[in-house]
Design a protein around this motif. Sequence first.
Motif, PDB file in Angstrom:
ATOM      1  N   VAL A  94       0.789  -1.322  -0.011  1.00 45.09           N
ATOM      2  CA  VAL A  94      -0.045   0.026   0.099  1.00 45.09           C
ATOM      3  C   VAL A  94       0.918   1.327  -0.087  1.00 45.09           C
ATOM      4  CG1 VAL A  94      -1.775   1.268   1.212  1.00 45.09           C
ATOM      5  CG2 VAL A  94      -1.868  -1.242   1.242  1.00 45.09           C
ATOM      6  N   PHE A  95       1.893   1.197   0.803  1.00 48.78           N
ATOM      7  CA  PHE A  95       2.715   2.452   1.044  1.00 48.78           C
ATOM      8  C   PHE A  95       3.426   2.833  -0.518  1.00 48.78           C
ATOM      9  CE2 PHE A  95       6.853   4.276   1.984  1.00 48.78           C
ATOM     10  CZ  PHE A  95       6.666   5.613   2.436  1.00 48.78           C
ATOM     11  N   PHE A  96       3.966   1.672  -1.016  1.00 48.91           N
ATOM     12  CA  PHE A  96       4.632   1.870  -2.317  1.00 48.91           C
ATOM     13  C   PHE A  96       3.738   2.273  -3.472  1.00 48.91           C
ATOM     14  CE2 PHE A  96       7.855  -0.960  -0.183  1.00 48.91           C
ATOM     15  CZ  PHE A  96       8.622  -0.061   0.191  1.00 48.91           C
ATOM     16  N   SER A  97       2.612   1.713  -3.534  1.00 49.57           N
ATOM     17  CA  SER A  97       1.748   1.881  -4.744  1.00 49.57           C
ATOM     18  C   SER A  97       0.965   3.256  -4.555  1.00 49.57           C
ATOM     19  CB  SER A  97       1.009   0.719  -4.819  1.00 49.57           C
ATOM     20  OG  SER A  97      -0.031   0.561  -3.844  1.00 49.57           O
ATOM     21  N   ASN A  98       0.587   3.453  -3.088  1.00 57.81           N
ATOM     22  CA  ASN A  98      -0.484   4.453  -2.968  1.00 57.81           C
ATOM     23  C   ASN A  98      -0.041   5.286  -1.818  1.00 57.81           C
ATOM     24  OD1 ASN A  98      -2.579   5.896  -3.509  1.00 57.81           O
ATOM     25  ND2 ASN A  98      -4.161   4.592  -2.594  1.00 57.81           N
ATOM     26  N   PRO A  99       1.069   6.174  -1.784  1.00 61.45           N
ATOM     27  CA  PRO A  99       1.616   6.786  -0.711  1.00 61.45           C
ATOM     28  C   PRO A  99       0.709   8.117  -0.382  1.00 61.45           C
ATOM     29  CG  PRO A  99       2.995   7.318  -2.389  1.00 61.45           C
ATOM     30  CD  PRO A  99       2.317   6.036  -2.768  1.00 61.45           C
ATOM     31  N   GLU A 100       0.444   8.343   1.011  1.00 64.60           N
ATOM     32  CA  GLU A 100      -0.877   9.178   1.234  1.00 64.60           C
ATOM     33  C   GLU A 100      -0.190  10.439   1.430  1.00 64.60           C
ATOM     34  OE1 GLU A 100      -2.854   7.783   4.903  1.00 64.60           O
ATOM     35  OE2 GLU A 100      -3.464   9.792   5.126  1.00 64.60           O
ATOM     36  N   HIS A 101       0.887  10.625   1.672  1.00 62.97           N
ATOM     37  CA  HIS A 101       1.336  12.072   1.711  1.00 62.97           C
ATOM     38  C   HIS A 101       2.339  12.597   0.518  1.00 62.97           C
ATOM     39  CE1 HIS A 101      -0.038  13.150   6.105  1.00 62.97           C
ATOM     40  NE2 HIS A 101      -0.003  11.746   6.229  1.00 62.97           N
ATOM     41  N   GLU A 102       2.021  13.980   0.455  1.00 60.20           N
ATOM     42  CA  GLU A 102       3.007  14.400  -0.428  1.00 60.20           C
ATOM     43  C   GLU A 102       4.543  14.317  -0.304  1.00 60.20           C
ATOM     44  OE1 GLU A 102       2.447  15.712  -3.380  1.00 60.20           O
ATOM     45  OE2 GLU A 102       0.331  15.304  -2.893  1.00 60.20           O
ATOM     46  N   ARG A 103       4.796  14.280   1.037  1.00 60.89           N
ATOM     47  CA  ARG A 103       5.909  14.084   1.507  1.00 60.89           C
ATOM     48  C   ARG A 103       6.772  12.662   1.200  1.00 60.89           C
ATOM     49  NH1 ARG A 103       6.814  17.543   7.106  1.00 60.89           N
ATOM     50  NH2 ARG A 103       4.561  17.063   7.176  1.00 60.89           N
ATOM     51  N   SER A 104       5.832  11.697   1.365  1.00 65.61           N
ATOM     52  CA  SER A 104       6.120  10.234   1.193  1.00 65.61           C
ATOM     53  C   SER A 104       6.506  10.120  -0.336  1.00 65.61           C
ATOM     54  CB  SER A 104       4.755   9.194   1.688  1.00 65.61           C
ATOM     55  OG  SER A 104       4.245   9.600   2.972  1.00 65.61           O
ATOM     56  N   LYS A 105       5.468  10.770  -1.101  1.00 63.48           N
ATOM     57  CA  LYS A 105       5.641  10.697  -2.531  1.00 63.48           C
ATOM     58  C   LYS A 105       6.933  11.213  -2.715  1.00 63.48           C
ATOM     59  CE  LYS A 105       0.771  11.058  -3.159  1.00 63.48           C
ATOM     60  NZ  LYS A 105      -0.385  12.120  -3.432  1.00 63.48           N
ATOM     61  N   PHE A 106       7.109  12.292  -2.452  1.00 70.76           N
ATOM     62  CA  PHE A 106       8.536  13.048  -2.802  1.00 70.76           C
ATOM     63  C   PHE A 106       9.687  11.982  -2.352  1.00 70.76           C
ATOM     64  CE2 PHE A 106      12.032  16.039  -1.851  1.00 70.76           C
ATOM     65  CZ  PHE A 106      12.177  16.440  -3.137  1.00 70.76           C
ATOM     66  N   PHE A 107       9.551  11.649  -1.002  1.00 70.92           N
ATOM     67  CA  PHE A 107      10.585  10.702  -0.565  1.00 70.92           C
ATOM     68  C   PHE A 107      10.883   9.457  -1.548  1.00 70.92           C
ATOM     69  CE2 PHE A 107      11.697   6.916   2.098  1.00 70.92           C
ATOM     70  CZ  PHE A 107      13.118   7.355   2.416  1.00 70.92           C
ATOM     71  N   LEU A 108       9.619   8.875  -1.706  1.00 70.42           N
ATOM     72  CA  LEU A 108       9.964   7.513  -2.754  1.00 70.42           C
ATOM     73  C   LEU A 108      10.306   7.943  -4.261  1.00 70.42           C
ATOM     74  CD1 LEU A 108       6.544   5.770  -1.698  1.00 70.42           C
ATOM     75  CD2 LEU A 108       9.014   5.133  -1.234  1.00 70.42           C
ATOM     76  N   SER A 109       9.959   9.161  -4.481  1.00 75.51           N
ATOM     77  CA  SER A 109      10.352   9.247  -5.841  1.00 75.51           C
ATOM     78  C   SER A 109      11.922   9.668  -5.960  1.00 75.51           C
ATOM     79  CB  SER A 109       9.793  10.779  -6.447  1.00 75.51           C
ATOM     80  OG  SER A 109      10.192  11.866  -5.863  1.00 75.51           O
ATOM     81  N   LYS A 110      12.523  10.013  -4.942  1.00 69.92           N
ATOM     82  CA  LYS A 110      13.897  10.213  -4.622  1.00 69.92           C
ATOM     83  C   LYS A 110      14.530   8.695  -4.429  1.00 69.92           C
ATOM     84  CE  LYS A 110      14.220  14.537  -4.620  1.00 69.92           C
ATOM     85  NZ  LYS A 110      14.714  15.288  -5.946  1.00 69.92           N
ATOM     86  N   ILE A 111      14.121   7.736  -3.927  1.00 64.71           N
ATOM     87  CA  ILE A 111      14.871   6.350  -3.636  1.00 64.71           C
ATOM     88  C   ILE A 111      14.564   5.338  -4.470  1.00 64.71           C
ATOM     89  CG2 ILE A 111      15.166   7.112  -1.121  1.00 64.71           C
ATOM     90  CD1 ILE A 111      13.243   4.927  -0.568  1.00 64.71           C
ATOM     91  N   LEU A 112      13.208   5.358  -5.015  1.00 63.48           N
ATOM     92  CA  LEU A 112      12.945   4.077  -5.818  1.00 63.48           C
ATOM     93  C   LEU A 112      13.428   4.161  -7.258  1.00 63.48           C
ATOM     94  CD1 LEU A 112       9.397   3.357  -4.465  1.00 63.48           C
ATOM     95  CD2 LEU A 112      11.571   2.130  -4.025  1.00 63.48           C
TER      96      LEU A 112
END
Length: 266
Positions: free
Chosen positions: A248-266
Motif C-alpha cells: 500500500v505504501f509503495f503503490s499509494n503513498p498518502e502524503h506529498e512528503r512520502s511521494k517525494f521521498f519515494l520518488s527520490k529513492i525508488l
Amino acid sequence: MGSIPSAILHKNHNIARTIGGTDVIEFKNVNKWFGKLHVLQNINAKVAQGQVVVICGPSGSGKSTMIRCINGLEQIQEGEIMVDGIAITHAEHHKKELVKLRAEIGMVFQQFNLYPHKTVLENVTLAPIKVRKMKKDEAEDLAMELLKKVHIPDKVRSYPAQLSGGQQQRVAIARGLAMRPKVMLFDEPTSALDPEMINEVLEVMIELAKEGMTMVCVTHEMGFAREVAHEVMFMDNGQILEVKPPDVFFSNPEHERSKFFLSKIL
Ligand code: ADP
Ligand code: MG
C-alpha cells in the motif's frame, strides 16, 4: 481470524497482529527534544511479537533517535515507551531493570561496532558470558550456531579487520542474536557497505524475519521492505506521517512528503 488485516495475512511467515498478540514495543505519546529541536513529536506506535517494521524517511527525521529510545540509548522527556511490558522510561532510574531490558534487545548499527582486538568468537560470546553468565563452552557452541546462521562459521578465529564490511555486519548480527533477544533493532545496517555486500546482509535479515523475529529496521532498502515488512513507517520532521503495509505504501503513498521521498529513492 477475521480481525487480522489481510495485508499482514498474505505474508507467508508469522502472523503478527492476532487478537491478544503481545506488543513487544509500544510508544505512547512520546515527545523528545534536543535543546529546542522537537525531535520526536507525539509518537504513538506499536510493534507486535513477530512483526517486522521498516522505518524510512529523510535524513534528520528522527529515525535513529526513535530506535535508540527503544533500548534506552536516548531518553525521552514525555510519554512512555514499553518494551516487553516494562516501561523503559522508568527503567532508566533502575539500572538493573535497564540492564535486563537491554539484554532482550539486539541492536545492529550502521558502523558495525565490533571490538577490534577481539576475535569473532570473542565478540559473539562476550555478552552471553558476562550478562547471561553462560559457561564459556556453552557460549562458544551458541556462537558457532549463530555464525552458521549468518553464513560465516569459517571466520570464527578472525579479527574484525580481517573481514569485509558485509562479514563484519553479519558478525554484528550474530552478536546481537547471542543474547537471544526478543527484538532486533537495525539502524541502516547496509548503508556503510559496498554495494556487492548489501545483499549478503539483507539475506540474513530476511531469513531472520521469516523465522518470526520481531524486528524494527531503519533502512531504505525497499526490496527488503517489500519482501518481509508487515508495516512501513514513514517519518518526517520528528513525526510518523504514515504506517502502511509495504504494498500500500509503495503503490499509494498518502502524503506529498512520502511521494517525494519515494520518488527520490525508488
Ligand atoms: P535520522 O536518523 O532520521 O537521520 P536522527 O534521529 O539521527 O535522524 O536525528 C534527528 C535530528 O536530531 C537531526 O536534526 C539531528 O541533527 C538531531 N540530533 C540527533 N542526535 C542529536 C544529539 N545527540 N544532540 C542534538 N541533536 C541531535
Ligand atoms: Mg539515522
